[in-house]
Design a protein around this motif. Structure first.
Motif, PDB file in Angstrom:
ATOM      1  N   PRO A  18      33.987  37.918  36.319  1.00 11.39           N
ATOM      2  CA  PRO A  18      35.363  38.353  36.037  1.00 11.39           C
ATOM      3  C   PRO A  18      36.372  37.209  36.055  1.00 11.39           C
ATOM      4  O   PRO A  18      37.341  37.229  35.290  1.00 11.39           O
ATOM      5  CB  PRO A  18      35.669  39.382  37.118  1.00 11.39           C
ATOM      6  N   VAL A  19      36.142  36.199  36.887  1.00  8.79           N
ATOM      7  CA  VAL A  19      37.074  35.066  36.955  1.00  8.79           C
ATOM      8  C   VAL A  19      37.078  34.318  35.621  1.00  8.79           C
ATOM      9  O   VAL A  19      38.137  34.075  35.027  1.00  8.79           O
ATOM     10  CB  VAL A  19      36.717  34.116  38.124  1.00  8.79           C
ATOM     11  N   ILE A  20      35.901  33.961  35.134  1.00  9.95           N
ATOM     12  CA  ILE A  20      35.804  33.214  33.868  1.00  9.95           C
ATOM     13  C   ILE A  20      36.248  34.086  32.702  1.00  9.95           C
ATOM     14  O   ILE A  20      36.962  33.623  31.804  1.00  9.95           O
ATOM     15  CB  ILE A  20      34.380  32.658  33.670  1.00  9.95           C
ATOM     16  N   SER A  21      35.855  35.359  32.703  1.00  8.12           N
ATOM     17  CA  SER A  21      36.253  36.265  31.635  1.00  8.12           C
ATOM     18  C   SER A  21      37.774  36.422  31.591  1.00  8.12           C
ATOM     19  O   SER A  21      38.370  36.464  30.513  1.00  8.12           O
ATOM     20  CB  SER A  21      35.581  37.632  31.827  1.00  8.12           C
ATOM     21  N   CYS A  22      38.397  36.505  32.736  1.00  6.92           N
ATOM     22  CA  CYS A  22      39.862  36.590  32.805  1.00  6.92           C
ATOM     23  C   CYS A  22      40.502  35.331  32.215  1.00  6.92           C
ATOM     24  O   CYS A  22      41.467  35.412  31.453  1.00  6.92           O
ATOM     25  CB  CYS A  22      40.307  36.800  34.251  1.00  6.92           C
ATOM     26  N   VAL A  54      36.865  50.880  27.404  1.00  2.59           N
ATOM     27  CA  VAL A  54      35.399  50.939  27.467  1.00  2.59           C
ATOM     28  C   VAL A  54      34.850  50.197  28.691  1.00  2.59           C
ATOM     29  O   VAL A  54      33.870  50.629  29.284  1.00  2.59           O
ATOM     30  CB  VAL A  54      34.771  50.431  26.150  1.00  2.59           C
ATOM     31  N   GLY A  55      35.480  49.101  29.085  1.00  5.48           N
ATOM     32  CA  GLY A  55      35.010  48.356  30.254  1.00  5.48           C
ATOM     33  C   GLY A  55      35.133  49.168  31.533  1.00  5.48           C
ATOM     34  O   GLY A  55      34.250  49.143  32.386  1.00  5.48           O
ATOM     35  N   LYS A  56      36.234  49.903  31.678  1.00  2.00           N
ATOM     36  CA  LYS A  56      36.449  50.741  32.863  1.00  2.00           C
ATOM     37  C   LYS A  56      35.514  51.943  32.884  1.00  2.00           C
ATOM     38  O   LYS A  56      35.227  52.489  33.941  1.00  2.00           O
ATOM     39  CB  LYS A  56      37.900  51.237  32.905  1.00  2.00           C
ATOM     40  N   PRO A  81      39.041  40.873  32.866  1.00  2.00           N
ATOM     41  CA  PRO A  81      40.020  41.834  33.349  1.00  2.00           C
ATOM     42  C   PRO A  81      41.404  41.194  33.505  1.00  2.00           C
ATOM     43  O   PRO A  81      41.511  39.966  33.583  1.00  2.00           O
ATOM     44  CB  PRO A  81      39.456  42.255  34.711  1.00  2.00           C
ATOM     45  N   PRO A  82      42.446  42.030  33.575  1.00  2.93           N
ATOM     46  CA  PRO A  82      43.787  41.493  33.764  1.00  2.93           C
ATOM     47  C   PRO A  82      43.893  40.731  35.092  1.00  2.93           C
ATOM     48  O   PRO A  82      43.184  41.030  36.052  1.00  2.93           O
ATOM     49  CB  PRO A  82      44.678  42.734  33.793  1.00  2.93           C
TER      50      PRO A  82
END
Length: 175
Positions: free
Chosen positions: A68-72, A37-39, A78-79
């Motif tokens: 994205p850095v914190i979410s990773c 869903v994110g992509k 993201p991966p």
């Protein structure tokens, strides 16, 4: 209190709110029964673009890079492999939104320019990571697949962001 200090404080607070939204909104989208869903819907892009339009390119860049850095780090999404690409791509969305938001009257046209800038940054990051850094596990086909997979998200952005920008600017007294 000095007007400049109040304005700076307000910008810092709103930048933090958009950053939190940039981390949490994608997590909420994962409840939808849509694979990848994110992509597909690109929810992390929206807060960075809004921050750029409403707070300026510096705030848009901060939100875009750090989301994205914190979410990773917190959620492994993201991966790690693609996180640097997303960090630079979304940072460019935030920066471009801040710049075109001041130069282009039409939010729709400005958003299209912003989307193109972000995709160019993403493509350049793929080239750098594959060809210059030799990162295994990446290929240019992944870049082109990300563009085609993200078309629904781009349509969603075109439907949501311009009215949101107009409304929030009106509420903030900028119109």
């Amino acid at each position: 209190m000095n007007q400049n200090i109040r304005s700076t404080s307000k910008t810092v607070v709103y930048t933090g709110l958009f950053l939190a939204l940039g981390i949490l909104l994608p997590q909420m989208f994962h409840f939808l029964p849509v694979p990848d869903v994110g992509k597909v819907l690109l929810p992390m892009h929206i807060p960075a673009i809004l921050a750029g339009y409403l707070l300026g390119s510096r705030s848009g860049m901060i939100v875009g890079f750090l989301s994205p850095v914190i979410s990773c780090m917190l959620f492994q999404m993201p991966p790690v492999l693609t996180m640097p690409i997303m960090a630079v791509e979304i940072m460019c969305y935030g920066a471009a939104a801040g710049i075109v938001g001041k130069k282009i009257k039409s939010v729709y046209l400005g958003l299209i320019v912003t989307m193109i800038c972000g995709r160019i940054a993403s493509g350049l990051m793929y080239v750098i990571m594959i060809n210059l850094l030799g990162i295994a596990g990446l290929n240019m086909q992944m870049f082109f697949l990300s563009i085609s997979a993200g078309v629904p998200g781009m349509i969603l952005q075109l439907a949501l962001i311009p009215p949101m920008v107009k409304l929030l600017r009106k509420v903030n007294g900028e119109y």
